[in-house]
Design an enzyme around this catalytic site. Structure first.
Site, PDB file in Angstrom:
ATOM      1  N   HIS A  36      -0.587  13.435  -8.299  1.00  0.00           N
ATOM      2  CA  HIS A  36      -1.443  13.869  -9.413  1.00  0.00           C
ATOM      3  C   HIS A  36      -2.727  14.516  -8.887  1.00  0.00           C
ATOM      4  O   HIS A  36      -3.116  14.286  -7.746  1.00  0.00           O
ATOM      5  CB  HIS A  36      -1.923  12.655 -10.228  1.00  0.00           C
ATOM      6  CG  HIS A  36      -0.846  11.772 -10.762  1.00  0.00           C
ATOM      7  ND1 HIS A  36      -0.506  11.749 -12.085  1.00  0.00           N
ATOM      8  CD2 HIS A  36      -0.062  10.842 -10.161  1.00  0.00           C
ATOM      9  CE1 HIS A  36       0.448  10.848 -12.284  1.00  0.00           C
ATOM     10  NE2 HIS A  36       0.734  10.281 -11.127  1.00  0.00           N
ATOM     11  N   THR A  82      -6.798  14.271 -10.286  1.00  0.00           N
ATOM     12  CA  THR A  82      -7.497  13.356 -11.192  1.00  0.00           C
ATOM     13  C   THR A  82      -8.048  14.054 -12.429  1.00  0.00           C
ATOM     14  O   THR A  82      -8.285  13.404 -13.441  1.00  0.00           O
ATOM     15  CB  THR A  82      -8.675  12.677 -10.464  1.00  0.00           C
ATOM     16  OG1 THR A  82      -9.549  13.706  -9.984  1.00  0.00           O
ATOM     17  CG2 THR A  82      -8.203  11.810  -9.322  1.00  0.00           C
ATOM     18  N   GLU A 107      -3.179   9.679  -6.786  1.00  0.00           N
ATOM     19  CA  GLU A 107      -4.122  10.601  -7.431  1.00  0.00           C
ATOM     20  C   GLU A 107      -4.981  11.271  -6.359  1.00  0.00           C
ATOM     21  O   GLU A 107      -5.557  10.595  -5.498  1.00  0.00           O
ATOM     22  CB  GLU A 107      -5.054   9.834  -8.381  1.00  0.00           C
ATOM     23  CG  GLU A 107      -4.382   9.313  -9.629  1.00  0.00           C
ATOM     24  CD  GLU A 107      -4.308  10.331 -10.773  1.00  0.00           C
ATOM     25  OE1 GLU A 107      -4.823  11.459 -10.624  1.00  0.00           O
ATOM     26  OE2 GLU A 107      -3.726   9.964 -11.812  1.00  0.00           O
TER      27      GLU A 107
HETATM   28 ZN   LIG Z   1      -1.374  13.041 -13.564  1.00  0.00          ZN
END
Ligand SMILES: [Zn+2]
Length: 272
Positions: free
Chosen positions: A78, A80, A143
């Site tokens: 991901h 953030t 993340e």
């Molecule tokens: Zn995400």
């Protein structure tokens, strides 16, 4: 008051002040984390309760002696979409947000492990990959501190690769199972952003990539949506799926799908 007692009270006040200053800002949330982990561990060690009266359970419980913990089998990467690592650490320690990830990697390469890999973090949300829907249960969430538009720093990618090496080895995660949040939730998410170096990651052994498409011929009846589905994409919203594919495999943010896109997809989907 005697001078000695006064001095003693002053000394105690200084000690208390210093203790308060040194105490982590996350002292209270760390305590809450440990309590929740303990609660879940208690569930694991309890004898299974046979709750369904309609089922014919045996009278005596017999527990097997042969078992281990379930392992994560996928890594979801991901960004953030926040402005600093501190902001993300705070977001992931506020109960009302109910979002979290196992790891947060700051722009300077610092790694925060916020949760044991065996626990289920709340990072994937409503998502689908192939026929899997509860992606949180089988995956590790990582993340990367990035506001959603920035490039990813070299130090951050170096830390990510080092971490992935450990995770892949420890849990025997298949190469194809390193994917992005935008891949599993194409209508809702676009992370990690298009600047993320997926090709570089593939060269290190994480995630698939396409090979030279020179000489690849796209047959007239090539069903590109079906091919996207075979790769793993949820094609319920076909333009979202195409956009997600292009972001990941072409570093492109458009949904237009012509011959060059189809060639890459053809080359790629045969690897699945
Ligand atoms: Zn995400």
């Amino acid at each position: 008051m005697k001078p000695l007692i006064k001095r003693f009270i002053l000394f105690c006040s200084v000690v208390l002040f210093l203790y308060a200053c040194n105490r982590s800002a996350y002292h209270a949330t760390n305590k809450s984390h440990k309590q929740q982990a303990y609660q879940l561990a208690r569930e694991l060690v309890s004898v299974p309760v046979q709750q369904h009266a309609s089922l014919s359970y045996a009278k005596e419980w017999v527990g097997t002696t042969n078992f281990s913990l379930r392992k994560p089998n996928m890594v979801i990467i991901h960004h953030t979409a926040q402005n600093s690592c501190d902001q993300t650490l705070r977001t992931f320690t506020l109960t009302r947000t109910q979002v979290s990830s196992h790891y947060v990697i700051c722009a300077d390469g610092t790694i925060h492990q916020m949760l044991n890999d065996y626990f289920r973090a709340h990072h994937a949300g409503v998502s689908k990959w192939g026929n899997m829907t509860d992606l949180n249960s089988g995956s590790i969430g990582i993340e990367l501190d990035n506001n959603g538009y920035q490039p990813f720093s070299e130090r951050q990618i170096e830390s990510l690769v080092a971490l992935l090496e450990q995770l892949k080895k420890k849990y025997q995660i298949p190469t194809a199972n390193f994917i992005g949040h935008g891949d599993i939730a194409p209508t809702r998410k676009n992370d990690p952003n298009w600047r993320f170096p997926w090709k570089q990651l593939h060269e290190k052994g994480f995630g698939l990539w396409w090979k030279d498409t020179t000489g690849v011929k796209v047959p007239e009846n090539f069903n590109h949506l079906q091919a996207l589905r075979i790769v793993g994409y949820d094609i319920a919203d076909s333009s979202a799926a195409k956009r997600a594919f292009k972001r990941h495999f072409m570093q492109d943010t458009t949904a237009q799908f012509g011959t060059s896109e189809k060639k890459i997809l053809m080359q790629l989907y045969t690897q699945f």
